[in-house]
Write a protein that holds these residues in place. Structure first.
Motif, PDB file in Angstrom:
ATOM      1  N   MET A 149      12.750  56.600  -5.377  1.00 18.88           N
ATOM      2  CA  MET A 149      13.731  56.741  -4.297  1.00 18.88           C
ATOM      3  C   MET A 149      15.153  56.754  -4.842  1.00 18.88           C
ATOM      4  SD  MET A 149      14.399  57.177  -1.156  1.00 18.88           S
ATOM      5  CE  MET A 149      12.838  56.853  -0.324  1.00 18.88           C
ATOM      6  N   THR A 150      15.404  55.963  -5.920  1.00 17.00           N
ATOM      7  CA  THR A 150      16.746  55.928  -6.500  1.00 17.00           C
ATOM      8  C   THR A 150      17.164  57.314  -6.991  1.00 17.00           C
ATOM      9  OG1 THR A 150      16.431  53.635  -7.185  1.00 17.00           O
ATOM     10  CG2 THR A 150      18.192  54.870  -8.268  1.00 17.00           C
ATOM     11  N   TRP A 151      16.239  58.019  -7.650  1.00 15.66           N
ATOM     12  CA  TRP A 151      16.569  59.353  -8.150  1.00 15.66           C
ATOM     13  C   TRP A 151      16.747  60.339  -7.014  1.00 15.66           C
ATOM     14  CZ3 TRP A 151      18.592  59.476 -12.578  1.00 15.66           C
ATOM     15  CH2 TRP A 151      18.182  58.620 -13.603  1.00 15.66           C
ATOM     16  N   TRP A 152      15.984  60.204  -5.955  1.00 18.12           N
ATOM     17  CA  TRP A 152      16.138  61.095  -4.808  1.00 18.12           C
ATOM     18  C   TRP A 152      17.523  60.949  -4.193  1.00 18.12           C
ATOM     19  CZ3 TRP A 152      10.808  60.018  -2.021  1.00 18.12           C
ATOM     20  CH2 TRP A 152       9.778  60.458  -2.852  1.00 18.12           C
ATOM     21  N   LEU A 153      17.992  59.700  -4.087  1.00 17.72           N
ATOM     22  CA  LEU A 153      19.345  59.471  -3.566  1.00 17.72           C
ATOM     23  C   LEU A 153      20.393  60.072  -4.488  1.00 17.72           C
ATOM     24  CD1 LEU A 153      18.989  55.764  -2.344  1.00 17.72           C
ATOM     25  CD2 LEU A 153      19.159  57.817  -0.921  1.00 17.72           C
ATOM     26  N   ALA A 154      20.162  59.955  -5.798  1.00 16.86           N
ATOM     27  CA  ALA A 154      21.108  60.524  -6.766  1.00 16.86           C
ATOM     28  C   ALA A 154      21.156  62.047  -6.636  1.00 16.86           C
ATOM     29  CB  ALA A 154      20.705  60.122  -8.179  1.00 16.86           C
ATOM     30  N   TYR A 155      19.995  62.680  -6.454  1.00 13.72           N
ATOM     31  CA  TYR A 155      19.956  64.131  -6.278  1.00 13.72           C
ATOM     32  C   TYR A 155      20.717  64.542  -5.013  1.00 13.72           C
ATOM     33  CZ  TYR A 155      16.160  64.138  -9.747  1.00 13.72           C
ATOM     34  OH  TYR A 155      15.400  63.987 -10.883  1.00 13.72           O
ATOM     35  N   SER A 156      20.531  63.791  -3.929  1.00  9.83           N
ATOM     36  CA  SER A 156      21.213  64.098  -2.670  1.00  9.83           C
ATOM     37  C   SER A 156      22.729  63.965  -2.826  1.00  9.83           C
ATOM     38  CB  SER A 156      20.717  63.182  -1.550  1.00  9.83           C
ATOM     39  OG  SER A 156      19.354  63.411  -1.283  1.00  9.83           O
ATOM     40  N   GLY A 157      23.168  62.894  -3.503  1.00  9.84           N
ATOM     41  CA  GLY A 157      24.601  62.708  -3.735  1.00  9.84           C
ATOM     42  C   GLY A 157      25.189  63.820  -4.581  1.00  9.84           C
ATOM     43  N   TRP A 202      15.750  67.795  -2.868  1.00 14.28           N
ATOM     44  CA  TRP A 202      16.822  66.926  -2.363  1.00 14.28           C
ATOM     45  C   TRP A 202      18.208  67.511  -2.571  1.00 14.28           C
ATOM     46  CZ3 TRP A 202      15.815  62.889   0.698  1.00 14.28           C
ATOM     47  CH2 TRP A 202      14.497  62.421   0.718  1.00 14.28           C
ATOM     48  N   SER A 245      21.391  68.720   1.090  1.00 13.57           N
ATOM     49  CA  SER A 245      22.725  68.117   1.053  1.00 13.57           C
ATOM     50  C   SER A 245      23.784  69.133   0.649  1.00 13.57           C
ATOM     51  CB  SER A 245      22.732  66.919   0.093  1.00 13.57           C
ATOM     52  OG  SER A 245      22.293  67.305  -1.198  1.00 13.57           O
TER      53      SER A 245
END
Length: 266
Positions: A1-9, A221, A225
């Motif tokens: 999940m941490t990497w998914w958030l990083a990709y979205s950002g 991801w 965004s």
């Protein structure tokens, strides 16, 4: 999940500047994706840059459509130029992706960094065209398109860092140059994505869920965004002092490219 958030950002950050400056976002995505992939297990060190290039240009396939729609609504796309340059663009991207697949990561990273510094200096100096320059004929446009497509595929960009200076150098209004560059980014992304998928096909050491050199979980991801924010950047391009923003963005590019080089060579 941490990497998914990083990709979205990363998608938000790259999509904003893609829409505003007509650059496709690859100059931001490639160094950051390279560092992200290098930090994860299951990514072969010799292929992280190729995966970053392929994933970045596949993202541009969607981002360019989003920013293109907004620029078209402002009447900023010169469709005659897009039609003339597209055959050369497609030919050049296929050549560029083929060449990139044979180049090891470190020399490719060095080429990318030199290119980023060239683009950054172009932005910082904000060079102005001569008043006598005009767009070349169809043969000249095809040749320019081939060059733009080849280099864009090598460094996984939407071509804006080459297309916008070329068009403004030919006395095209900067808003039209940015809007037309956004449209040209689509055929670059089509040719580049197909090239990186084909040339990475069958590599047994690539991580799971890779389609050639395109890493699908990151693409999943990055796309929503970047498409969400790209129209906002495109609208602001018609309202804000773009020259000032270019200089700030150029400094960010140099820092990211330098960090990518350190992560690959350390």
């Amino acid at each position: 999940m941490t990497w998914w958030l990083a990709y979205s950002g990363l998608g938000l950050f790259a999509g904003f500047f893609a829409g505003m400056l007509g650059i496709g976002g690859g100059l931001v995505m490639v160094p950051l994706l390279t560092m992200m992939f290098a930090a994860q297990a299951g990514f072969p060190p010799g292929e992280v840059l190729h995966l970053a290039l392929g994933t970045s240009i596949a993202t541009i396939l969607f981002t360019s459509l989003s920013s293109l729609r907004t620029h078209h609504q402002h009447g900023a796309v010169l469709w005659k130029v897009v039609i003339q340059i597209t055959p050369g663009i497609l030919f050049g991207t296929l050549l560029g992706t083929k060449f990139a697949s044979y180049v090891p990561a470190k020399p490719l990273a060095l080429f990318f960094t030199v290119f980023v510094c060239f683009v950054a200096m172009q932005m910082i100096l904000n060079l102005k065209p001569k008043a006598s320059r005009e767009l070349p004929g169809s043969g000249g446009v095809f040749a320019v398109g081939t060059g733009i497509g080849a280099v864009s595929a090598l460094v996984a960009i939407g071509g804006g860092s080459l297309t916008v200076p070329f068009l403004t150098w030919c006395n095209v209004r900067v808003q039209n140059a940015i809007g037309t560059s956004a449209a040209i980014g689509f055929p670059i992304a089509v040719g580049g994505s197909l090239g990186y998928i084909y040339n990475g096909w069958g590599h047994i050491d690539l991580p799971a869920w890779s389609l050639g050199f395109v890493y699908l979980p990151a693409l999943l991801w990055l796309v929503p965004s970047s498409m969400l924010i790209a129209p906002l950047g495109a609208r602001l391009a018609h309202r804000l002092p773009v020259a000032t923003l270019k200089r700030i963005f150029a400094c960010v590019l140099i820092a990211l490219a330098a960090k990518m080089m350190l992560s690959l060579f350390s």
